[in-house]
Design an enzyme around this catalytic site. Sequence first.
Site, PDB file in Angstrom:
ATOM      1  N   SER A 135      23.444   6.365  21.029  1.00 57.31           N
ATOM      2  CA  SER A 135      23.036   4.957  20.978  1.00 57.31           C
ATOM      3  C   SER A 135      24.071   4.085  20.309  1.00 57.31           C
ATOM      4  CB  SER A 135      21.762   4.803  20.148  1.00 57.31           C
ATOM      5  OG  SER A 135      20.701   5.462  20.744  1.00 57.31           O
ATOM      6  N   HIS A 156      23.747   6.579  28.934  1.00 60.13           N
ATOM      7  CA  HIS A 156      22.788   6.104  27.933  1.00 60.13           C
ATOM      8  C   HIS A 156      21.460   5.710  28.568  1.00 60.13           C
ATOM      9  CE1 HIS A 156      21.520   3.060  24.690  1.00 60.13           C
ATOM     10  NE2 HIS A 156      21.317   4.266  24.231  1.00 60.13           N
ATOM     11  N   GLU A 168      22.777   3.175  31.288  1.00 61.77           N
ATOM     12  CA  GLU A 168      24.119   2.621  31.127  1.00 61.77           C
ATOM     13  C   GLU A 168      25.133   3.748  31.326  1.00 61.77           C
ATOM     14  OE1 GLU A 168      23.295  -1.044  28.005  1.00 61.77           O
ATOM     15  OE2 GLU A 168      23.569   0.950  27.150  1.00 61.77           O
ATOM     16  N   ASN A 206      21.852  -2.346  23.541  1.00 67.15           N
ATOM     17  CA  ASN A 206      21.712  -2.280  22.081  1.00 67.15           C
ATOM     18  C   ASN A 206      22.557  -3.316  21.350  1.00 67.15           C
ATOM     19  OD1 ASN A 206      19.807  -0.298  22.070  1.00 67.15           O
ATOM     20  ND2 ASN A 206      21.236   1.387  21.711  1.00 67.15           N
TER      21      ASN A 206
HETATM   22  N1  CAA Z   1       5.903   9.597  31.381  1.00 70.54           N
HETATM   23  C1  CAA Z   1       5.003   9.261  32.324  1.00 70.54           C
HETATM   24  N2  CAA Z   1       4.116   8.285  32.152  1.00 70.54           N
HETATM   25  C2  CAA Z   1       4.137   7.622  30.984  1.00 70.54           C
HETATM   26  C3  CAA Z   1       5.027   7.919  29.946  1.00 70.54           C
HETATM   27  C4  CAA Z   1       5.934   8.956  30.177  1.00 70.54           C
HETATM   28  N3  CAA Z   1       6.830   9.307  29.232  1.00 70.54           N
HETATM   29  N4  CAA Z   1       4.786   7.082  28.906  1.00 70.54           N
HETATM   30  C5  CAA Z   1       3.784   6.296  29.271  1.00 70.54           C
HETATM   31  N5  CAA Z   1       3.379   6.617  30.520  1.00 70.54           N
HETATM   32  C6  CAA Z   1       2.316   6.008  31.305  1.00 70.54           C
HETATM   33  C7  CAA Z   1       1.201   5.590  30.404  1.00 70.54           C
HETATM   34  O1  CAA Z   1       0.313   6.677  30.211  1.00 70.54           O
HETATM   35  C8  CAA Z   1       0.566   4.451  31.170  1.00 70.54           C
HETATM   36  O2  CAA Z   1      -0.400   4.948  32.054  1.00 70.54           O
HETATM   37  P1  CAA Z   1      -1.827   4.203  32.100  1.00 70.54           P
HETATM   38  O3  CAA Z   1      -1.489   2.861  32.687  1.00 70.54           O
HETATM   39  O4  CAA Z   1      -2.601   5.089  32.959  1.00 70.54           O
HETATM   40  O5  CAA Z   1      -2.303   4.144  30.687  1.00 70.54           O
HETATM   41  C9  CAA Z   1       1.688   3.878  31.987  1.00 70.54           C
HETATM   42  O6  CAA Z   1       2.774   4.813  31.905  1.00 70.54           O
HETATM   43  C10 CAA Z   1       2.155   2.575  31.449  1.00 70.54           C
HETATM   44  O7  CAA Z   1       2.101   2.675  30.058  1.00 70.54           O
HETATM   45  P2  CAA Z   1       1.459   1.525  29.193  1.00 70.54           P
HETATM   46  O8  CAA Z   1       0.070   1.222  29.554  1.00 70.54           O
HETATM   47  O9  CAA Z   1       1.778   1.839  27.788  1.00 70.54           O
HETATM   48  O10 CAA Z   1       2.263   0.345  29.856  1.00 70.54           O
HETATM   49  P3  CAA Z   1       2.982  -0.867  29.307  1.00 70.54           P
HETATM   50  O11 CAA Z   1       2.852  -1.852  30.345  1.00 70.54           O
HETATM   51  O12 CAA Z   1       2.551  -1.152  27.920  1.00 70.54           O
HETATM   52  O13 CAA Z   1       4.506  -0.387  29.302  1.00 70.54           O
HETATM   53  C11 CAA Z   1       6.452   0.300  28.242  1.00 70.54           C
HETATM   54  C12 CAA Z   1       4.985   0.555  28.419  1.00 70.54           C
HETATM   55  C13 CAA Z   1       7.171   0.500  29.571  1.00 70.54           C
HETATM   56  C14 CAA Z   1       6.943   1.335  27.237  1.00 70.54           C
HETATM   57  C15 CAA Z   1       6.655  -1.161  27.757  1.00 70.54           C
HETATM   58  O14 CAA Z   1       5.851  -1.397  26.630  1.00 70.54           O
HETATM   59  C16 CAA Z   1       8.075  -1.464  27.430  1.00 70.54           C
HETATM   60  O15 CAA Z   1       8.882  -1.696  28.299  1.00 70.54           O
HETATM   61  N6  CAA Z   1       8.427  -1.475  26.108  1.00 70.54           N
HETATM   62  C17 CAA Z   1       9.748  -1.715  25.658  1.00 70.54           C
HETATM   63  C18 CAA Z   1      10.527  -0.427  25.711  1.00 70.54           C
HETATM   64  C19 CAA Z   1      11.970  -0.634  25.359  1.00 70.54           C
HETATM   65  O16 CAA Z   1      12.445  -1.712  25.079  1.00 70.54           O
HETATM   66  N7  CAA Z   1      12.701   0.490  25.373  1.00 70.54           N
HETATM   67  C20 CAA Z   1      14.068   0.488  25.001  1.00 70.54           C
HETATM   68  C21 CAA Z   1      14.167   0.909  23.577  1.00 70.54           C
HETATM   69  S1  CAA Z   1      15.833   0.874  23.036  1.00 70.54           S
HETATM   70  C22 CAA Z   1      16.471   2.294  23.602  1.00 70.54           C
HETATM   71  O17 CAA Z   1      15.831   3.141  24.163  1.00 70.54           O
HETATM   72  C23 CAA Z   1      17.917   2.450  23.421  1.00 70.54           C
HETATM   73  C24 CAA Z   1      18.379   3.074  22.173  1.00 70.54           C
HETATM   74  O18 CAA Z   1      19.481   3.561  22.211  1.00 70.54           O
HETATM   75  C25 CAA Z   1      17.599   3.075  20.927  1.00 70.54           C
HETATM   76  P1  NAD Z   2      15.016  13.220  18.297  1.00 75.14           P
HETATM   77  O1  NAD Z   2      15.115  13.285  16.821  1.00 75.14           O
HETATM   78  O2  NAD Z   2      13.694  12.930  18.939  1.00 75.14           O
HETATM   79  O3  NAD Z   2      15.560  14.599  18.947  1.00 75.14           O
HETATM   80  C1  NAD Z   2      16.773  15.190  18.602  1.00 75.14           C
HETATM   81  C2  NAD Z   2      16.665  16.680  18.923  1.00 75.14           C
HETATM   82  O4  NAD Z   2      17.978  17.275  18.817  1.00 75.14           O
HETATM   83  C3  NAD Z   2      15.755  17.463  17.965  1.00 75.14           C
HETATM   84  O5  NAD Z   2      14.788  18.152  18.730  1.00 75.14           O
HETATM   85  C4  NAD Z   2      16.703  18.447  17.262  1.00 75.14           C
HETATM   86  O6  NAD Z   2      16.113  19.708  16.998  1.00 75.14           O
HETATM   87  C5  NAD Z   2      17.812  18.586  18.287  1.00 75.14           C
HETATM   88  N1  NAD Z   2      19.102  19.017  17.747  1.00 75.14           N
HETATM   89  C6  NAD Z   2      19.728  18.612  16.611  1.00 75.14           C
HETATM   90  N2  NAD Z   2      20.931  19.223  16.509  1.00 75.14           N
HETATM   91  C7  NAD Z   2      21.073  20.010  17.600  1.00 75.14           C
HETATM   92  C8  NAD Z   2      22.102  20.870  18.076  1.00 75.14           C
HETATM   93  N3  NAD Z   2      23.234  21.043  17.402  1.00 75.14           N
HETATM   94  N4  NAD Z   2      21.912  21.515  19.253  1.00 75.14           N
HETATM   95  C9  NAD Z   2      20.768  21.370  19.951  1.00 75.14           C
HETATM   96  N5  NAD Z   2      19.752  20.561  19.541  1.00 75.14           N
HETATM   97  C10 NAD Z   2      19.914  19.895  18.389  1.00 75.14           C
HETATM   98  O7  NAD Z   2      16.113  12.148  18.771  1.00 75.14           O
HETATM   99  P2  NAD Z   2      16.132  11.251  20.093  1.00 75.14           P
HETATM  100  O8  NAD Z   2      15.401   9.989  19.838  1.00 75.14           O
HETATM  101  O9  NAD Z   2      15.798  12.086  21.250  1.00 75.14           O
HETATM  102  O10 NAD Z   2      17.686  10.861  20.133  1.00 75.14           O
HETATM  103  C11 NAD Z   2      18.666  11.747  20.647  1.00 75.14           C
HETATM  104  C12 NAD Z   2      19.933  10.972  20.952  1.00 75.14           C
HETATM  105  O11 NAD Z   2      19.639   9.943  21.904  1.00 75.14           O
HETATM  106  C13 NAD Z   2      20.572  10.253  19.763  1.00 75.14           C
HETATM  107  O12 NAD Z   2      21.960  10.237  19.944  1.00 75.14           O
HETATM  108  C14 NAD Z   2      20.011   8.852  19.871  1.00 75.14           C
HETATM  109  O13 NAD Z   2      20.826   7.890  19.254  1.00 75.14           O
HETATM  110  C15 NAD Z   2      20.009   8.673  21.381  1.00 75.14           C
HETATM  111  N6  NAD Z   2      19.061   7.678  21.920  1.00 75.14           N
HETATM  112  C16 NAD Z   2      17.838   7.493  21.329  1.00 75.14           C
HETATM  113  C17 NAD Z   2      16.956   6.556  21.880  1.00 75.14           C
HETATM  114  C18 NAD Z   2      15.597   6.328  21.283  1.00 75.14           C
HETATM  115  O14 NAD Z   2      14.955   5.317  21.623  1.00 75.14           O
HETATM  116  N7  NAD Z   2      15.078   7.195  20.445  1.00 75.14           N
HETATM  117  C19 NAD Z   2      17.323   5.828  23.017  1.00 75.14           C
HETATM  118  C20 NAD Z   2      18.582   6.077  23.614  1.00 75.14           C
HETATM  119  C21 NAD Z   2      19.443   6.995  23.039  1.00 75.14           C
END
Ligand code: CAA
Ligand code: NAD
Length: 298
Positions: A135, A156, A168, A206
Amino acid sequence: GRSICTSKQLDAMKVENMLIIGSGLMGSGIAQASAQSGPHFNSIVIQDVNQGALDKAAARIKSNLEKMKSKNSSINVDEIMGRITFSTNIQPKSTDNLLVIEAITEVLDVKQNLFKNLSEQFKDCPNVILATNTSSLPCKDIGIHVTNHSRYAGLHFFNPVPLMKLVEVVKLDNTSDDTYDSLVDYVKSIGKVSVKCKDTPGFIVNRLLLPYMSEAIQMLERGDATVRDIDTAMKLGAGYPMGPFELMDYVGLDTVQLINAVWMKRDPSLIKPSKIIKELVDSGHFGKKSGKGFYEYK
Ligand code: CAA
Ligand code: NAD
């Protein structure tokens, strides 16, 4: 490791085998999304160092698929589950047209070390692409020990992977066009949309989301508004599906903290240190995945 590689190097390759490393939120989502998109792949292996994490991943994927089946009865849960192999060994079923996706904890030296081992393990295998789902870390830094940089890139995904349509694709200076094209093709094959990114902080999504989350935390820490009101405001006033605190709980507060730490090092102007995140993480409250964060989850 396996050293017999039968295939000769193709140009852009069609991914046939997958090895996903890390079975947390992201790794399990990548495995699920790849398996449920159809019988495109000969094998999907997901590896983790922690057997408990693998068990949780299997249970999570199964329960997601069962929920999907209750809405769409044509889904065959056992068939999709049967496409995924859960293992504590880093061993793909085959190295032919293999895509390796790293999705382990966001810690630089651990990732560097993993890519060093992967490069060694697959050094004689021309049709292996190594990708990181990081990330916040520079893909370039993660890959310093990679031997074949033309076959290395960032891939990503977004949480929850099965629902979020975007991936991405990060093209580093030395990533070949063929590798980039292979990844774009893989993303398309699992029904998602790709955008092309450079190896810049936060790529596209991000780079905009993290300063937004950081501003929300500062607003809370100053006492300007409550968690619930900030979330309600962004949902109803800006049309976001989740407010910033719901989203941080969803991403995982431990992951948010790790990402913020990396960002503060890379560019201190973008993110401010947060006491609240530290307190929550120190008390084991990682958000939705642990049952409590800014909110409580059953
Ligand atoms: N697999 C299959 N189905 C799933 C699921 C999964 N992993 N997770 C949820 N569902 C299902 C749910 O059970 C739900 O079914 P029902 O309608 O029968 O309940 C359906 O999908 C839709 O779920 P929700 O009712 O919760 O629907 P929603 O309209 O609230 O949407 C969401 C959920 C898509 C997560 C929405 O809230 C959303 O887009 N949130 C923002 C998420 C976001 O911004 N993500 C990016 C985070 S940043 C990142 O990831 C990058 C990083 O590096 C940190
Ligand atoms: P998480 O904590 O849910 O899972 C990480 C997993 O990696 C754990 O199960 C751990 O046991 C395992 N692990 C640690 N060291 C290891 C190794 N050496 N070999 C094998 N397994 C190992 O974390 P996450 O949220 O799945 O994030 C994983 C990666 O994805 C990170 O780089 C994070 O920045 C990125 N990411 C996270 C998100 C998010 O929304 N959480 C979104 C996009 C990208």
